[in-house]
Design an enzyme around this catalytic site. Structure first.
Site, PDB file in Angstrom:
ATOM      1  CE  LYS A  33      36.377  30.251  40.700  1.00 42.81           C
ATOM      2  NZ  LYS A  33      36.295  30.219  42.176  1.00 42.81           N
ATOM      3  CE1 TYR A 242      47.025  59.105  23.810  1.00 43.30           C
ATOM      4  CE2 TYR A 242      47.053  56.735  24.269  1.00 43.30           C
ATOM      5  CZ  TYR A 242      46.553  57.823  23.554  1.00 43.30           C
ATOM      6  OH  TYR A 242      45.596  57.626  22.615  1.00 43.30           O
TER       7      TYR A 242
HETATM    8  C1  LIG Z   1      37.376  29.503  42.709  1.00 41.45           C
HETATM    9  C2  LIG Z   1      37.110  28.450  43.710  1.00 41.45           C
HETATM   10  C3  LIG Z   1      37.874  27.270  43.707  1.00 41.45           C
HETATM   11  C4  LIG Z   1      39.141  27.120  42.874  1.00 41.45           C
HETATM   12  O1  LIG Z   1      40.112  27.947  43.459  1.00 41.45           O
HETATM   13  P1  LIG Z   1      41.624  28.020  42.913  1.00 41.45           P
HETATM   14  O2  LIG Z   1      42.296  28.909  43.882  1.00 41.45           O
HETATM   15  O3  LIG Z   1      41.514  28.618  41.551  1.00 41.45           O
HETATM   16  O4  LIG Z   1      42.155  26.645  42.886  1.00 41.45           O
HETATM   17  C5  LIG Z   1      37.481  26.245  44.551  1.00 41.45           C
HETATM   18  N1  LIG Z   1      36.416  26.387  45.384  1.00 41.45           N
HETATM   19  C6  LIG Z   1      35.689  27.529  45.440  1.00 41.45           C
HETATM   20  C7  LIG Z   1      34.550  27.627  46.382  1.00 41.45           C
HETATM   21  C8  LIG Z   1      36.017  28.592  44.612  1.00 41.45           C
HETATM   22  O5  LIG Z   1      35.317  29.726  44.682  1.00 41.45           O
END
Ligand SMILES: *Cc1c(COP(=O)(O)O)cnc(C)c1O
Length: 345
Positions: A33, A242
């Protein structure tokens, strides 16, 4: 050339997937994702498919379409946000598998794509996505009659192995999914590392593939090298950057590198401690991170550096996360579009 260089090691990525896969006796998916955690979903998915991954997870249907184009027909691509209004064409055209999160989504799927694969996401206490146990109880028989391909849930505290929430969610997951023959999945990276009780039929690691905690043995996947634009001497008592937040305690040499918060190197990083690396030598970041520039104290280097590394073996994504008061996930997904990206395969 004044663009910073982001190197993405697809061999390390593939090795991380194999290493996680080797810890289970079940199938291991890959979560890609948010554009493959910021590293390019198409390239990342292809490398993982080559390593052996056959199941992929994305957050939204549009991401699924990108992964399908990269992988072609065959691999399973599941959508964690389920079947939203307007998703039907994408799900059909790209053969995606929505993880249905509510009665509404279930009805939408049955009505629009009755013969298409789906899974069901169940909430076991995180209260973020998925059907509540009560909702599921009411829908269970109808849903099971349509033969879901997966029943899944997600752990809220799996990065902390001793957290009582892990066993609580495990019990709840077993309770709501007992006595049917549908494959089950509970664990992301953290849950996978909790051991066999948490594996079921499929695990879904994301961050561990990309070299992040809680997979402490992961190989680093990203490195980021910043060109030095200018080096100057400052006298003791002069200030840098800054807001005059840093004052030279001694006569110093200051290097200015080409990257800043517009590249995902958060301004909060300067609250540190944070270093830039000349090979194995740490040079402390001094002064504020600005939009396109960061300054570091290179006084102790034997010679002026041409480049300084901000992500490297000595300073992985989670160390950068700590410096900014966040986590490796956010460092990765914030890495900007301005870098020259090189993929090592
Ligand atoms: C993002 C996510 C994962 C992967 O999680 P990690 O902590 O990056 O391994 C797996 N299942 C769901 C439902 C997620 O939202």
């Amino acid at each position: 050339m004044s663009t910073a260089k982001l190197t993405i090691d697809l061999t390390a990525l593939a090795e991380n997937w194999r290493a996680l896969d080797a810890r289970t006796g079940c199938e291991t998916a890959a979560v890609v994702k948010a554009n493959g955690y910021g590293l390019d979903a198409a390239r990342v998915s292809r490398a993982l498919a080559q390593a052996g991954a056959r199941q992929f997870f994305v957050a939204v249907a549009e991401e699924g379409a990108v992964v399908r184009k990269a992988l072609g027909p065959g691999p399973g691509i599941s959508v964690l946000s389920g079947h939203m209004e307007g998703d039907t064409d994408l799900i059909r055209d790209h053969d995606l598998i929505p993880m249905l999160n509510s009665v509404d989504q279930m009805l939408r799927h049955m009505e629009n794509l009755p013969s298409r694969r789906f899974g069901v996401q169940l909430d076991t206490g995180m209260n973020r996505l998925g059907m509540e146990p009560g909702e599921w109880a009411a829908l269970r028989d109808i849903a099971l009659a349509q033969k879901p391909v997966l029943l899944m849930s997600h752990l809220a505290c799996a990065d902390d192995p001793d957290h009582p929430m892990n066993r609580q969610q495990l019990r709840s997951f077993i309770e709501v999914t007992a006595n049917n023959n549908v494959p089950r999945s509970l664990s992301a990276t953290g849950g996978l590392l909790l051991g066999k009780d948490y594996h079921f039929d499929l695990t879904r690691p994301g961050i561990g593939l990309y070299g992040g905690l809680p997979f402490a043995e992961a190989q680093p996947v990203v490195s980021l090298s910043l060109p030095v634009i200018q080096i100057r001497d400052v006298a003791q008592g002069e200030t840098v950057g800054y807001g005059n937040t840093w004052t030279a305690p001694r006569p110093s040499r200051i290097a200015t590198v080409a990257a800043g918060y517009a590249d995902g190197l958060h301004r909060a990083l300067a609250s540190g401690p944070l270093d830039l690396y000349a090979g194995d030598t740490a040079c402390p970041v001094v002064g504020r991170v600005s939009m396109d520039l960061i300054t570091a104290d290179v006084t102790d280097l034997p010679e002026d550096p041409g480049r300084l590394d901000i992500l490297c073996r000595h300073q992985p994504i989670d160390t950068l996360g700590d410096a900014a008061g966040t986590i490796g996930y956010e460092i990765l997904t914030a890495l900007g579009g301005r870098y020259a990206r090189e993929y090592l395969a």
